[in-house]
Write a protein that holds these residues in place. Sequence first.
Motif, PDB file in Angstrom:
ATOM      1  N   CYS A 151       0.749  -1.278  -0.008  1.00 21.60           N
ATOM      2  CA  CYS A 151      -0.103   0.036   0.181  1.00 21.60           C
ATOM      3  C   CYS A 151       0.820   1.255  -0.097  1.00 21.60           C
ATOM      4  O   CYS A 151       1.930   1.182   0.430  1.00 21.60           O
ATOM      5  N   SER A 165      -2.986   8.678  -0.481  1.00 25.44           N
ATOM      6  CA  SER A 165      -4.273   8.805  -0.489  1.00 25.44           C
ATOM      7  C   SER A 165      -5.088  10.019  -0.888  1.00 25.44           C
ATOM      8  O   SER A 165      -6.159   9.869  -1.597  1.00 25.44           O
ATOM      9  N   LYS A 194      -6.534  10.258  -4.820  1.00 24.73           N
ATOM     10  CA  LYS A 194      -7.617   9.376  -5.548  1.00 24.73           C
ATOM     11  C   LYS A 194      -8.224  10.165  -6.657  1.00 24.73           C
ATOM     12  O   LYS A 194      -8.929  11.280  -6.474  1.00 24.73           O
ATOM     13  N   ALA A 236      -8.398   7.016   4.632  1.00 24.89           N
ATOM     14  CA  ALA A 236      -8.092   5.645   3.769  1.00 24.89           C
ATOM     15  C   ALA A 236      -7.924   4.480   4.975  1.00 24.89           C
ATOM     16  O   ALA A 236      -8.113   3.433   4.686  1.00 24.89           O
ATOM     17  N   HIS A 261     -11.074   3.330   6.143  1.00 25.16           N
ATOM     18  CA  HIS A 261     -11.860   2.242   4.912  1.00 25.16           C
ATOM     19  C   HIS A 261     -11.143   1.236   5.044  1.00 25.16           C
ATOM     20  O   HIS A 261     -11.771   0.060   5.098  1.00 25.16           O
ATOM     21  N   THR A 283      -3.079  -3.570  -2.444  1.00 27.62           N
ATOM     22  CA  THR A 283      -3.991  -2.693  -2.968  1.00 27.62           C
ATOM     23  C   THR A 283      -3.466  -1.690  -3.904  1.00 27.62           C
ATOM     24  O   THR A 283      -3.998  -0.862  -4.482  1.00 27.62           O
ATOM     25  N   SER A 333      -2.057   1.997  -4.102  1.00 33.85           N
ATOM     26  CA  SER A 333      -2.548   3.354  -3.504  1.00 33.85           C
ATOM     27  C   SER A 333      -3.795   3.917  -4.187  1.00 33.85           C
ATOM     28  O   SER A 333      -4.147   3.269  -5.112  1.00 33.85           O
ATOM     29  N   LEU A 334      -4.415   4.912  -3.380  1.00 34.23           N
ATOM     30  CA  LEU A 334      -5.666   5.126  -4.229  1.00 34.23           C
ATOM     31  C   LEU A 334      -5.242   6.152  -5.430  1.00 34.23           C
ATOM     32  O   LEU A 334      -6.266   6.770  -5.894  1.00 34.23           O
ATOM     33  N   ASN A 349      -6.083   3.159  -7.726  1.00 28.32           N
ATOM     34  CA  ASN A 349      -7.065   2.176  -7.386  1.00 28.32           C
ATOM     35  C   ASN A 349      -8.167   2.932  -6.906  1.00 28.32           C
ATOM     36  O   ASN A 349      -8.145   4.196  -6.512  1.00 28.32           O
ATOM     37  N   HIS A 350      -9.393   2.282  -7.102  1.00 23.30           N
ATOM     38  CA  HIS A 350     -10.758   3.156  -6.618  1.00 23.30           C
ATOM     39  C   HIS A 350     -10.985   2.642  -5.151  1.00 23.30           C
ATOM     40  O   HIS A 350     -11.717   3.561  -4.429  1.00 23.30           O
ATOM     41  N   GLN A 351     -10.165   1.617  -4.588  1.00 21.76           N
ATOM     42  CA  GLN A 351     -10.452   1.596  -3.114  1.00 21.76           C
ATOM     43  C   GLN A 351      -9.406   0.583  -2.433  1.00 21.76           C
ATOM     44  O   GLN A 351      -8.594   0.117  -3.226  1.00 21.76           O
ATOM     45  N   LEU A 352      -9.184   0.754  -1.261  1.00 26.19           N
ATOM     46  CA  LEU A 352      -7.884  -0.047  -0.491  1.00 26.19           C
ATOM     47  C   LEU A 352      -8.699  -1.186   0.081  1.00 26.19           C
ATOM     48  O   LEU A 352      -9.216  -1.293   1.396  1.00 26.19           O
TER      49      LEU A 352
END
Length: 407
Positions: free
Chosen positions: A61, A66, A69, A103, A106, A327, A329-330, A333-336
């Motif tokens: 990650c 974050s 995004k 983040a 989440h 994952t 990073s944002l 990616n759309h989510q972690l």
Amino acid sequence: MGFLQFSGQDLFDGKQFLGPGQVLITNETGRVEAILPRSEAGEDIQEVPGVLSPGFVNAHCHLELSHMKGRIPEHTGLPEFILKIVSDRHHPEEEILAAIASAEAHMIEQGIVAVGDISNNYLTAAQKAMRNLAYYTFVEISGWKPEIAEPRFSNAQKVMEQFRGITTAASIKSPQISTNPLQTSYSPHAPYSVSKELWEMMMPHFEGNTVTIHNQETPAENELFLKGSGDFVQMYQAMNIDQAHFTPTGKNSLPSYFPQLQKAKNVLLVHNTTTTETDMDFAAASAAAHEQSLYYALCVNANLYIENALPPVELLRSKNANIVLGTDSLSSNHQLSILSEMQTIAKHFPMIPLEEILQWATSNGASALQMDAQFGSFAPGKKPGVIAIENMGGDKSIGKASVRRLI
């Protein structure tokens, strides 16, 4: 202290499914006491509408990114993506810290209990000091020009001091402290961003640690080492970076740099989109010769986001690779969410058993981060977190599944 008892549609213990008739018993802090057949567990069993599992491990990650995004379009390709990260990552500290906190919240909601986190600066330190999650912080070092090796390594040492400060802080007040460790090591960013001089400064610090590196994420990486040409050369030119010091090795990137990792206890290769069987054989032989454990991290949603490509998952499986999940990073990616990574893998590789993917998400990740004494399985004495994977199909399909954190 009282005990909690959970029973679900099935129970995954970190290695295998044990069946629906098993009851997980923990104390109130989440320490595993036992797994017993329902007939021996007594009363007060919490019935869970889903599969019980240890908490997920996010092995790769970039929490510090974050705040980015949605700022970078999909499918730019990696060199262009890196240019955008470098040019657009500097924002007001208040905005960055708020995004980091959001983040992390989440990830907790998504059943993640431990994170291998890349840090180029100290901005995640305050959040990590709260110990809401366990972190293995990889203080990342990059610098392609030999003349900047010394200042780059000096800066990394200052960042490391920040993280080691929160790791060894004397104000240990919360019982979560022992549950959520904070570990650290230096790690090179990528083969195309670390000079020979910088490698030599880092290498003595690898011993006993997990060391991670972004590996073969794009065809351009191998082209650079094979021929000294391609998109990375154009990226250097756009960044006004002279690469006169670099001589192509005539080999793919992995065999070109991997010997420099031989002091590490665990090696965690991330992305691996263009890794070949020959590369894997080289890495496996080297790791065995130096008594290392070798892990391959899949970040499939990020691979699709940046390059619109997938790693050679079937090749990795055929070579019995130790696979873990991340994952990224944002910014990519759309989510972690490790469940989201699992769902993408299941969609594109439907023949892989869920039991195997869950191993990647739990026990393998914990081992890669040297946190398996505490996380990854329901062995008695561990505090791995307890999650429920709900809304699964009758055949354990996870396309529409969700995750709920129980402890």
